[in-house]
Design a protein around this motif. Sequence first.
Motif, PDB file in Angstrom:
ATOM      1  N   ARG A 194       0.710  -1.165  -0.049  1.00 35.54           N
ATOM      2  CA  ARG A 194       0.039  -0.087  -0.087  1.00 35.54           C
ATOM      3  C   ARG A 194       0.686   1.235   0.101  1.00 35.54           C
ATOM      4  O   ARG A 194       0.467   2.121  -0.898  1.00 35.54           O
ATOM      5  N   ILE A 195       1.696   1.166   0.860  1.00 32.88           N
ATOM      6  CA  ILE A 195       2.633   2.549   0.758  1.00 32.88           C
ATOM      7  C   ILE A 195       3.555   2.659  -0.253  1.00 32.88           C
ATOM      8  O   ILE A 195       3.954   3.712  -0.871  1.00 32.88           O
ATOM      9  N   ALA A 196       4.206   1.643  -1.093  1.00 30.23           N
ATOM     10  CA  ALA A 196       4.768   1.496  -2.026  1.00 30.23           C
ATOM     11  C   ALA A 196       3.868   2.103  -3.337  1.00 30.23           C
ATOM     12  O   ALA A 196       4.483   3.072  -4.186  1.00 30.23           O
ATOM     13  N   HIS A 197       2.767   1.660  -3.406  1.00 29.11           N
ATOM     14  CA  HIS A 197       1.913   1.956  -4.509  1.00 29.11           C
ATOM     15  C   HIS A 197       1.292   3.423  -4.254  1.00 29.11           C
ATOM     16  O   HIS A 197       1.538   4.370  -5.194  1.00 29.11           O
ATOM     17  N   GLY A 198       1.171   3.975  -2.931  1.00 28.33           N
ATOM     18  CA  GLY A 198       0.751   5.015  -2.924  1.00 28.33           C
ATOM     19  C   GLY A 198       1.771   6.158  -3.035  1.00 28.33           C
ATOM     20  O   GLY A 198       1.718   7.047  -3.798  1.00 28.33           O
ATOM     21  N   ALA A 295       0.011  -5.822  -9.077  1.00 25.67           N
ATOM     22  CA  ALA A 295      -0.400  -6.161 -10.412  1.00 25.67           C
ATOM     23  C   ALA A 295       0.082  -4.948 -11.217  1.00 25.67           C
ATOM     24  O   ALA A 295       0.927  -4.854 -12.236  1.00 25.67           O
ATOM     25  N   GLU A 296      -0.532  -3.940 -10.991  1.00 21.47           N
ATOM     26  CA  GLU A 296      -0.592  -2.540 -11.586  1.00 21.47           C
ATOM     27  C   GLU A 296       0.947  -2.125 -11.870  1.00 21.47           C
ATOM     28  O   GLU A 296       1.519  -1.581 -12.924  1.00 21.47           O
ATOM     29  N   MET A 297       1.709  -1.979 -10.487  1.00 26.17           N
ATOM     30  CA  MET A 297       3.164  -1.553 -10.489  1.00 26.17           C
ATOM     31  C   MET A 297       3.772  -2.440 -11.091  1.00 26.17           C
ATOM     32  O   MET A 297       4.816  -1.843 -11.956  1.00 26.17           O
ATOM     33  N   SER A 298       3.702  -3.661 -11.329  1.00 24.51           N
ATOM     34  CA  SER A 298       4.568  -4.704 -11.975  1.00 24.51           C
ATOM     35  C   SER A 298       4.380  -4.445 -13.480  1.00 24.51           C
ATOM     36  O   SER A 298       5.651  -4.527 -14.076  1.00 24.51           O
ATOM     37  N   LEU A 301       5.925  -0.615 -14.362  1.00 24.57           N
ATOM     38  CA  LEU A 301       7.280  -0.372 -13.844  1.00 24.57           C
ATOM     39  C   LEU A 301       8.453  -1.398 -14.428  1.00 24.57           C
ATOM     40  O   LEU A 301       9.510  -0.947 -14.646  1.00 24.57           O
ATOM     41  N   HIS A 302       7.821  -2.451 -14.556  1.00 23.54           N
ATOM     42  CA  HIS A 302       8.893  -3.534 -14.972  1.00 23.54           C
ATOM     43  C   HIS A 302       8.335  -4.415 -16.094  1.00 23.54           C
ATOM     44  O   HIS A 302       9.151  -5.253 -16.705  1.00 23.54           O
ATOM     45  N   GLY A 303       7.144  -3.794 -16.711  1.00 21.49           N
ATOM     46  CA  GLY A 303       6.651  -5.058 -17.919  1.00 21.49           C
ATOM     47  C   GLY A 303       6.557  -6.441 -17.540  1.00 21.49           C
ATOM     48  O   GLY A 303       6.786  -7.141 -18.567  1.00 21.49           O
ATOM     49  N   ASP A 304       6.252  -6.531 -16.490  1.00 17.51           N
ATOM     50  CA  ASP A 304       6.405  -7.971 -15.966  1.00 17.51           C
ATOM     51  C   ASP A 304       4.827  -8.473 -16.091  1.00 17.51           C
ATOM     52  O   ASP A 304       4.067  -8.543 -14.914  1.00 17.51           O
ATOM     53  N   ASP A 310      -0.253 -13.450 -12.125  1.00 16.80           N
ATOM     54  CA  ASP A 310      -0.078 -14.149 -11.202  1.00 16.80           C
ATOM     55  C   ASP A 310      -0.970 -13.535  -9.872  1.00 16.80           C
ATOM     56  O   ASP A 310      -1.641 -14.148  -9.013  1.00 16.80           O
ATOM     57  N   CYS A 311      -0.634 -12.387  -9.711  1.00 19.69           N
ATOM     58  CA  CYS A 311      -1.045 -11.505  -8.766  1.00 19.69           C
ATOM     59  C   CYS A 311      -2.704 -11.379  -8.920  1.00 19.69           C
ATOM     60  O   CYS A 311      -3.508 -11.450  -7.826  1.00 19.69           O
ATOM     61  N   GLU A 312      -2.991 -10.977 -10.198  1.00 23.91           N
ATOM     62  CA  GLU A 312      -4.503 -10.860 -10.154  1.00 23.91           C
ATOM     63  C   GLU A 312      -5.389 -12.254  -9.984  1.00 23.91           C
ATOM     64  O   GLU A 312      -6.395 -12.169  -9.600  1.00 23.91           O
ATOM     65  N   ALA A 313      -4.822 -13.250 -10.413  1.00 24.08           N
ATOM     66  CA  ALA A 313      -5.350 -14.299 -10.423  1.00 24.08           C
ATOM     67  C   ALA A 313      -5.673 -14.810  -8.898  1.00 24.08           C
ATOM     68  O   ALA A 313      -6.413 -15.325  -8.444  1.00 24.08           O
TER      69      ALA A 313
END
Length: 482
Positions: A194-198, A295-298, A301-304, A310-313
């Motif tokens: 949460r803090i990283a995304h924020g 998932a949004e950040m990945s 930021l990283h095109g992963d 996997d996170c969304e699943a």
Amino acid sequence: MTDRIGTTLNRRDMLKLMGAGAAALALPGFAAAGAAKTFPSHRPPPARRKFTSAAVEAEIVRVQARIGDPELAWMFGNCYPNTLDTTVQMDTLHGKPDTFVITGDIDAMWLRDSSAQVWPYLPLAAKDESLRRLYRGLIHRHVACIAIDPYANAFLPDPRGKTTLSWAQHDLTDMRPGVAERKWEIDSLCWTIRIAHGYWKATGDRAPFDDDWRAAMHLVLATFRAQQRKHGPGPYRFQRASAVPTDTVPLDGYGNPAKPVGMIFSMFRPSDDACIYPLFVPANAFAVVSLRQLAEMSRALHGDAAFAADCEALAAEVQAALGKHAVMTEAGADFWAYEVDGYGNQLFMDDANVPSLLSLPYLGFCARDDARYRRTRARAWGERNPYFFRGRAAEGIGGPHEGLRMVWPMSLMMRALTTDDAGEIRQCLHWLKTTHAGTGFMHEAFDQDDPAKFTRPWFAWANSLFGELIVDLADRHPEMLR
């Protein structure tokens, strides 16, 4: 979270705690109408503050100018910067910026508390490089902590140190260097996301999200998967010799039985109290939100795309399991349970610590006006919740951590943050203003009839949340502060 010591402080004691000379820092103009009363600042003198941000100082001035009540303005001036004034330690670790944030009167860093304590300053980070340095350091420190042990809730400044917490010295668990306490709580890892995304959303800064951060996030996902317990109990167990039953975990440290239905098992709540049923609903709801943020950040930021999928699943699986197993029904009305076991047993209550049922919109799981949430909220703030207390001083939610009759100010703040009802907000502000026992700060809990009986005189999370509430109201409902 607490050493379980109740403390009653008078105003003089609090001034000594917050720094010699603080009484001299009077806030000009903060005098009660028709009276000579003034409210001297209880902040440490500038030279003794741990961290200073020009943007935060400007925000204090901006918001106080919108507050008509001198006492409320004074409380905001004490509480909003308290984390920065008293709990932040800046350094470098492994060649990177490092920020270590203690809880206040406990000299250790909880992943949850440290994230929540600095959350209110995020809107200011884009225009203050010193704040960005603080957040980069905290994100790096969270990564280092997760790498040490993703199951731990609290950590030491020294990654090689042995716990200094007296109550954790002899825990039966895989205690590792750098860990202060090893209570497995789903929300600890959610808060780091949460803090990283924020921070990323507030600033666009990509600097903290390096290969080490990516590795830590992969470990977070793996830990959540392991604690779905589809293939056995997994590697975590915890026992403590204690007279307090909520401080230990039954059945050889693996917790009470629960069926692997897709939800994530949690041995402890955000209060650091053991779960009764290991499928803890508010933390699973928080995980749904956090996994989607990750998932949004990945992707961005990283095109992963594979890791994001996997996170969304997992988020989808947990959400579906919540809908199937964590909904209670009474008299034809459905609402969320607090804990379940997957076998059909469900517990309803709520605890003031976040994540809670009350906090679900605050965390982004649902809207404030969501019908099921509204029904849940009404039950949590009433006699249906065994940890709802009503007394002469105030009413609110507590929890088993500090026992019966003890209202947590955090519950009053969360109630105000999750409503647009003017009456509710004004009532919560009144209770907050009349229960700080003259200290000008928020506490962990206070007696429902006597606010002079309170626990934790220096609890930075509660102070930060109060500051967050006042800033929120200044922008969302300024009429409430006039």
